[in-house]
Scaffold this motif. Structure first.
Motif, PDB file in Angstrom:
ATOM      1  N   ALA A 112      16.081  27.569  20.811  1.00 56.72           N
ATOM      2  CA  ALA A 112      16.868  26.723  21.709  1.00 56.72           C
ATOM      3  C   ALA A 112      16.833  25.263  21.265  1.00 56.72           C
ATOM      4  CB  ALA A 112      16.358  26.850  23.137  1.00 56.72           C
ATOM      5  N   LEU A 113      16.733  25.033  19.945  1.00 56.18           N
ATOM      6  CA  LEU A 113      16.734  23.664  19.451  1.00 56.18           C
ATOM      7  C   LEU A 113      18.095  23.029  19.664  1.00 56.18           C
ATOM      8  CD1 LEU A 113      14.781  24.185  16.102  1.00 56.18           C
ATOM      9  CD2 LEU A 113      13.876  23.380  18.294  1.00 56.18           C
ATOM     10  N   ALA A 114      18.111  21.719  19.808  1.00 58.10           N
ATOM     11  CA  ALA A 114      19.358  21.009  20.085  1.00 58.10           C
ATOM     12  C   ALA A 114      20.346  21.176  18.940  1.00 58.10           C
ATOM     13  CB  ALA A 114      19.067  19.527  20.313  1.00 58.10           C
ATOM     14  N   VAL A 115      21.620  21.241  19.291  1.00 58.58           N
ATOM     15  CA  VAL A 115      22.679  21.396  18.295  1.00 58.58           C
ATOM     16  C   VAL A 115      22.721  20.169  17.397  1.00 58.58           C
ATOM     17  CG1 VAL A 115      25.173  21.584  17.984  1.00 58.58           C
ATOM     18  CG2 VAL A 115      24.043  22.888  19.777  1.00 58.58           C
ATOM     19  N   GLU A 116      22.894  20.420  16.098  1.00 64.13           N
ATOM     20  CA  GLU A 116      22.930  19.321  15.144  1.00 64.13           C
ATOM     21  C   GLU A 116      24.282  18.605  15.201  1.00 64.13           C
ATOM     22  OE1 GLU A 116      22.140  20.890  11.317  1.00 64.13           O
ATOM     23  OE2 GLU A 116      19.984  21.076  11.637  1.00 64.13           O
ATOM     24  N   HIS A 117      24.233  17.279  15.195  1.00 65.01           N
ATOM     25  CA  HIS A 117      25.437  16.487  15.027  1.00 65.01           C
ATOM     26  C   HIS A 117      25.501  16.022  13.568  1.00 65.01           C
ATOM     27  CE1 HIS A 117      26.455  16.441  19.279  1.00 65.01           C
ATOM     28  NE2 HIS A 117      25.171  16.255  19.535  1.00 65.01           N
ATOM     29  N   ASN A 118      26.648  15.489  13.191  1.00 66.62           N
ATOM     30  CA  ASN A 118      26.861  15.034  11.813  1.00 66.62           C
ATOM     31  C   ASN A 118      26.596  16.159  10.808  1.00 66.62           C
ATOM     32  OD1 ASN A 118      27.275  12.515  12.990  1.00 66.62           O
ATOM     33  ND2 ASN A 118      25.176  11.855  12.626  1.00 66.62           N
ATOM     34  N   SER A 150      24.042  26.725  28.483  1.00 70.40           N
ATOM     35  CA  SER A 150      24.420  25.808  29.557  1.00 70.40           C
ATOM     36  C   SER A 150      24.855  24.447  29.023  1.00 70.40           C
ATOM     37  CB  SER A 150      23.254  25.628  30.529  1.00 70.40           C
ATOM     38  OG  SER A 150      22.096  25.165  29.850  1.00 70.40           O
ATOM     39  N   GLU A 151      24.397  24.090  27.817  1.00 69.97           N
ATOM     40  CA  GLU A 151      24.765  22.791  27.241  1.00 69.97           C
ATOM     41  C   GLU A 151      26.180  22.785  26.693  1.00 69.97           C
ATOM     42  OE1 GLU A 151      21.814  22.339  24.287  1.00 69.97           O
ATOM     43  OE2 GLU A 151      20.215  21.786  25.685  1.00 69.97           O
ATOM     44  N   LEU A 152      26.735  23.965  26.495  1.00 68.65           N
ATOM     45  CA  LEU A 152      28.057  24.059  25.877  1.00 68.65           C
ATOM     46  C   LEU A 152      29.133  23.435  26.760  1.00 68.65           C
ATOM     47  CD1 LEU A 152      29.308  25.292  23.284  1.00 68.65           C
ATOM     48  CD2 LEU A 152      29.897  27.298  24.638  1.00 68.65           C
ATOM     49  N   GLY A 193      29.392  20.743  18.241  1.00 64.92           N
ATOM     50  CA  GLY A 193      28.643  19.649  17.644  1.00 64.92           C
ATOM     51  C   GLY A 193      29.567  18.689  16.911  1.00 64.92           C
ATOM     52  N   ASP A 194      29.304  17.408  17.011  1.00 62.31           N
ATOM     53  CA  ASP A 194      30.150  16.411  16.383  1.00 62.31           C
ATOM     54  C   ASP A 194      29.881  16.396  14.884  1.00 62.31           C
ATOM     55  OD1 ASP A 194      31.848  14.372  15.880  1.00 62.31           O
ATOM     56  OD2 ASP A 194      30.588  12.789  16.720  1.00 62.31           O
TER      57      ASP A 194
END
Length: 467
Positions: A48-54, A273-275, A455-456
């Protein structure tokens, strides 16, 4: 001049009751949508690690970053979305202006002839007119709220289109690389078939091989030449498609020289839920639903009376130089109430229409939400299976290459027929082709997984240059 004012006290009870009725209307969005049962984790992923940005920065090839920059700056469809966002922003100003008084200045000048006296006269007038609709029911506020949510929905849709454009550029770029790798493989197959044909024709001349083997080899060579021609067409079309994405069509000068990276590391996928708060398409769908809710409130309040205040101050004079002299200024202040009485059910039907559109929007939001969850789940499952397929096909390729070499040696020794050689070579060729395609499928699925997670992709430098 004496102005007479009619008492409005008898109207106060009616206005009070209408005000209470109008203000009693609140949001009609289903409360269940605000507290939906969501899965705790993705089915095929326990981390459940945070989605990577960049995430785009993971690709080290400078060409692909340059292509993304060009696409964001020159792609025609993306430019259309940018203009649509500007239109929505201007509409936001238009709707907000309805909450403010409207002030107009009118000037009129004319010259008239009286036929009876054969004389001429001048007429000049100037008026400053003020009009203001009292937003007693909150109707204009609902219209402004609807435009605000429309703008937010358009803004989120613009972000979604931007991410989709980057995904299209990346996947098309890698498809060009895949097409080039396959073309190299097909050309090597042509050279191998030409060598086999030379060996077999030499053996046929010496009486060591049968004529059937010569015809089979020639047929195989023609098949490989046809495959090369078809693959060249595929590559050319993909390059044109990529040029269209970056706004450089029809130059036809784009050269792509890179390898297909093997992506086997896991990526953090966050929590389901973060989606909702991260994916632009979900935010756009939610804002659109809130806009429809405000539209329903607006349609409901259209059935109540409108209170409009208007005022005017001005002057008229035959001599334009004496306008606004002060002594002849005239002014007026009026208040009017208009209420719909009979419109053949139009206003009621508009309200019901807005209510059904809201319910339709609720279903669209649910469909978009669960579709987004499904896209992530499918991408995670696909990546897991593609990784397994890659390693099994890698072993199959090595075995097929060895079998192909052994079969030709055994054919030259007279141990097997040439059809056995063709079958072994076909298996080796299919294994190598499949391995290239699986590598590209892994890349495309990884890109789509990032896209599905919301993710951005944009690094700060890339975002500034795109502006």
């Amino acid at each position: 001049m004496t102005r007479r004012f009619r008492p409005i006290l008898p109207l106060l009870p009616l206005l009070s009751s209408l005000l209470l009725l109008a203000c009693s209307s609140s949001s009609e969005v289903d409360e269940k949508l605000k507290d939906l049962p969501l899965p705790q984790n993705w089915q095929d992923s326990k981390q459940a690690l945070a989605v990577e940005h960049n995430w785009l920065s993971q690709l080290n090839n400078p060409q692909v970053h340059q292509l993304v920059k060009k696409a964001l700056a020159t792609n025609h469809q993306f430019a259309m979305q940018a203009y649509a966002l500007e239109v929505s922003q201007q509409q936001l100003i238009v709707s907000g202006s309805q909450l403010w008084p409207e002030l107009d200045l009118a000037f009129r000048s004319g010259r008239n002839k009286d036929n009876q006296t054969d004389s001429y006269s001048n007429s000049n007038s100037i008026n400053l007119n003020l009009s203001y609709e009292v937003d007693i029911w909150g109707k204009l506020s609902d219209a402004d709220r609807m435009s605000n949510f429309n703008y937010l929905a358009q803004k989120s849709s613009f972000e979604q289109h931007k991410q989709q454009l980057v995904v299209n550029v990346l996947t098309t770029w890698f498809r060009v690389i895949e097409a080039e790798k396959l073309l190299i493989l097909y050309r090597s197959r042509v050279r191998n078939s030409q060598q086999n044909l030379a060996i077999i024709e030499s053996g046929y001349t010496s009486g060591l091989t049968a004529a059937l083997d010569v015809y089979l080899t020639r047929n195989e060579l023609n098949n490989e030449l046809t495959r090369v021609s078809e693959q060249e067409t595929v590559k050319t079309k993909l390059i044109r498609q990529l040029e269209r994405l970056i706004g450089e069509y029809p130059k036809g000068e784009l050269l792509v020289n890179a390898n297909l990276p093997l992506l086997t590391n896991d990526i953090p996928v966050g929590l389901p839920s973060e989606l909702i708060s991260r994916k632009p398409s979900l935010k756009a769908s939610w804002y659109q639903l809130l806009s429809q809710d405000a539209g329903l409130a607006y349609a409901h309040k259209q059935r109540f009376p409108s209170i409009i205040l208007s005022g005017s101050v001005g002057d008229s004079n035959a001599d334009i130089a004496n306008l606004l002299s002060g002594s002849s200024l005239a002014w007026s202040l009026l208040g009017s109430i208009s209420a719909p009485i009979f419109n053949a059910g139009r206003l009621k039907a508009n309200e019901e229409k807005a209510r059904f559109e809201l319910k339709q929007g609720e279903q669209l939001y649910l469909d978009t939400l669960y579709g987004a969850f499904s896209d992530v789940e499918n991408a995670i499952t696909t990546e897991k299976n593609l990784k397994q397929s890659y390693y099994t096909m890698l072993a199959a390729q090595e075995n097929a290459k060895i079998a192909s070499a052994l079969s030709f040696e055994q054919y030259q020794s007279g141990l097997v027929s040439y059809t056995t050689v063709l079958d072994a070579q076909k298996r080796s060729f299919e294994a190598q082709t499949t391995l290239i395609k699986i590598k590209n499928q892994l890349i495309a699925n990884r890109i789509n997984l990032h896209f599905s997670l919301g993710g951005d992709f944009t690094t700060p430098s890339l975002e500034n240059e795109a502006k």
